[in-house]
Structures are given as structure tokens and as C-alpha cells.
Design an enzyme around this catalytic site. Structure first.
Site, PDB file in Angstrom:
ATOM      1  N   ARG A 145     104.634  63.316 110.243  1.00 40.01           N
ATOM      2  CA  ARG A 145     105.716  63.840 109.944  1.00 40.01           C
ATOM      3  C   ARG A 145     106.705  63.332 110.470  1.00 40.01           C
ATOM      4  O   ARG A 145     107.948  63.100 109.478  1.00 40.01           O
ATOM      5  CB  ARG A 145     105.541  65.414 110.161  1.00 40.01           C
ATOM      6  CG  ARG A 145     106.748  65.793 109.567  1.00 40.01           C
ATOM      7  CD  ARG A 145     106.513  67.409 109.995  1.00 40.01           C
ATOM      8  NE  ARG A 145     107.750  67.955 111.754  1.00 40.01           N
ATOM      9  CZ  ARG A 145     107.454  68.698 111.238  1.00 40.01           C
ATOM     10  NH1 ARG A 145     107.099  70.127 110.907  1.00 40.01           N
ATOM     11  NH2 ARG A 145     108.618  69.341 112.963  1.00 40.01           N
ATOM     12  N   HIS A 199     116.988  80.699 100.332  1.00 37.78           N
ATOM     13  CA  HIS A 199     115.379  82.034 100.841  1.00 37.78           C
ATOM     14  C   HIS A 199     115.601  82.948  99.916  1.00 37.78           C
ATOM     15  O   HIS A 199     116.811  83.237  99.789  1.00 37.78           O
ATOM     16  CB  HIS A 199     115.459  82.433 102.073  1.00 37.78           C
ATOM     17  CG  HIS A 199     113.863  82.845 102.527  1.00 37.78           C
ATOM     18  ND1 HIS A 199     112.954  81.956 102.438  1.00 37.78           N
ATOM     19  CD2 HIS A 199     113.714  84.226 103.089  1.00 37.78           C
ATOM     20  CE1 HIS A 199     111.772  83.131 102.844  1.00 37.78           C
ATOM     21  NE2 HIS A 199     112.378  84.019 103.038  1.00 37.78           N
TER      22      HIS A 199
HETATM   23  C1  GRF Z   1     113.435  79.318  95.238  1.00 34.26           C
HETATM   24  O1  GRF Z   1     113.392  80.993  95.005  1.00 34.26           O
HETATM   25  C2  GRF Z   1     114.241  79.668  96.206  1.00 34.26           C
HETATM   26  O2  GRF Z   1     114.675  80.186  96.733  1.00 34.26           O
HETATM   27  C3  GRF Z   1     112.781  79.282  97.219  1.00 34.26           C
HETATM   28  O3  GRF Z   1     111.670  78.475  96.563  1.00 34.26           O
HETATM   29  C4  GRF Z   1     112.068  78.709  95.499  1.00 34.26           C
HETATM   30  C5  GRF Z   1     112.688  77.534  94.095  1.00 34.26           C
HETATM   31  O4  GRF Z   1     112.596  77.619  92.533  1.00 34.26           O
HETATM   32  N1  GRF Z   1     113.056  78.799  98.095  1.00 34.26           N
HETATM   33  P1  GRF Z   1     113.457  76.324  92.004  1.00 34.26           P
HETATM   34  O5  GRF Z   1     112.706  75.129  92.291  1.00 34.26           O
HETATM   35  O6  GRF Z   1     114.807  76.122  93.149  1.00 34.26           O
HETATM   36  O7  GRF Z   1     113.235  76.828  90.560  1.00 34.26           O
END
Ligand code: GRF
Length: 206
Positions: free
Chosen positions: A65, A109
Site C-alpha cells: 500500500r 461521505h
Molecule cells: C458518494 O455517495 C460519496 O459520498 C461516496 O461514494 C459515492 C461516490 O459517488 N463516498 P460518485 O462516484 O461521486 O458518483
């Protein structure tokens, strides 16, 4: 302020940032590069179509990683990136990355943290039976979705919601909240005091 955006999938939040910039709604933040950790991330083509450089650094081609993270850091530094926005980036970042961009990594998030961190936040919220869900923009620290909170927005949970309908309504709110938070950072309106983050209001447009 040059912005690096890290994605793993559709990249709709990434596109919300790119479009906010095009519309003059991202302060001095300029999307400089989009990096996906998966070659099949649909967001790569969307970014290129919008005129933003997009590259893949495939985590699966690294055995360690720390090495993967160092290559990410090198790619961002080579483009003088000053702020990193995670936008649906599905890898946990460790010290090799976070020390290189201390206090300069943010994430969105799809839950009102500290409730429902980690995967499938909307599913967790429905399973718990909450009436109010939402989304959170936060600084990234060593934990999973644990860093200081910059901005949150609430989304009502309806009786007939399933994971798809709730996720969709939260996503629409994410697309407003993330550009506003990045704009506030770029305009120097975000001050951190331990876990407390203060965001001063934008200057009114004359
Ligand atoms: C979103 O719901 C974000 O909050 C989460 O993953 C999803 C990503 O969606 N971390 P996108 O790829 O931006 O359409």
C-alpha cells in the site's frame, strides 16, 4: 489552489466539482487532475470529456500500500496539487499519503457522521431506521470517516425509501455541499481548531 480529485467509480461528485469550477462557483480551486485507482472507473472518461487530465493508478498493480500511495503522491506533486478531494475513492489512505498532504485531504461521505461510517452508509441508515440521513464533508485523518467535520446537510428519510432512492436524494445534496465546502477552503474561510472547524460565510456577491 490546484485540486487533485481521487475517484474509484462514476465520479458524479468529481463532475459536480468540475462543473462548479466551470460556473465560477469553486472560488480559486481549479481541478488539475483526476486520478482513479481502477482502470474501469467511468469517471475517467467523464473527466477527460470535460477537459480535465485523468489518469489511472491501479492499486491492484502494487503489492504494498505504501508504494501505491507514494506513486499517488508523486503524481499529485508533479502537478503541484495543493488540495486533494476524495470523491467516491474506495481505498483507505495511510501515513505515506496523509503525511504528504497533511490537513489538505478532504472527503465526502453519504451519512451524517459520526453515524454510519464505512461502506454502505445509506443501507446502514435505513437498517437503523433513522428519520434523517444526509452527507458530510470532512478532513481525512488516519481513521475511516473520522476526521474533523467541515460541512453537513440533512436529507429526510421517507417511509417508502429503499437504498437506491435514498442514495439518489443524498447524492443530489452531495453535489451542492462538496463544491461549497471546497470553495470555502479555497477562499480561506475554513479554520480548524482541533476537531472544531469553523466556516465563515462567503462574501456577498455585489
Ligand atoms: C458518494 O455517495 C460519496 O459520498 C461516496 O461514494 C459515492 C461516490 O459517488 N463516498 P460518485 O462516484 O461521486 O458518483
Amino acid at each position: 489552489m490546484r485540486l487533485g480529485i481521487l475517484i474509484s467509480g462514476a465520479g458524479s461528485n468529481m463532475m459536480a466539482l468540475v462543473e462548479a469550477h466551470a460556473a465560477g462557483r469553486l472560488g480559486g480551486a481549479v481541478p488539475r487532475v483526476v486520478i482513479a485507482n481502477r482502470p474501469d472507473a467511468p469517471g475517467l472518461a467523464r473527466a477527460r470529456a470535460a477537459g480535465v487530465e485523468a489518469v489511472c493508478i491501479d492499486h491492484a498493480s502494487f503489492t504494498e500500500r505504501a508504494r501505491f500511495e507514494q506513486v499517488l503522491v508523486d503524481a499529485l506533486r508533479a502537478r503541484s496539487v495543493e488540495l486533494v478531494a476524495l470523491a467516491g475513492f474506495m481505498r483507505v489512505l495511510g501515513p505515506a499519503f496523509l503525511n504528504a498532504f497533511e490537513n489538505r485531504v478532504v472527503n465526502i461521505h453519504p451519512a451524517l457522521l459520526p453515524s454510519f461510517p464505512g461502506m454502505h452508509a445509506q443501507r446502514q441508515a435505513l437498517a437503523h431506521g433513522v428519520k434523517v440521513a444526509g452527507c458530510t464533508v470532512h478532513f481525512v485523518d488516519a481513521g475511516v470517516d473520522t476526521g474533523p467535520i467541515i460541512a453537513q446537510a440533512a436529507v429526510e428519510v421517507r417511509d417508502d425509501d429503499d437504498e437506491a432512492t435514498l442514495s439518489q436524494r443524498i447524492l443530489a445534496v452531495e453535489h451542492k455541499l462538496y463544491p461549497e465546502a471546497i470553495r470555502a477552503i479555497a477562499e480561506g474561510r475554513v479554520a480548524r481548531d482541533g476537531r472544531r472547524v469553523r466556516v465563515s460565510p462567503a462574501r456577498p456577491v455585489r
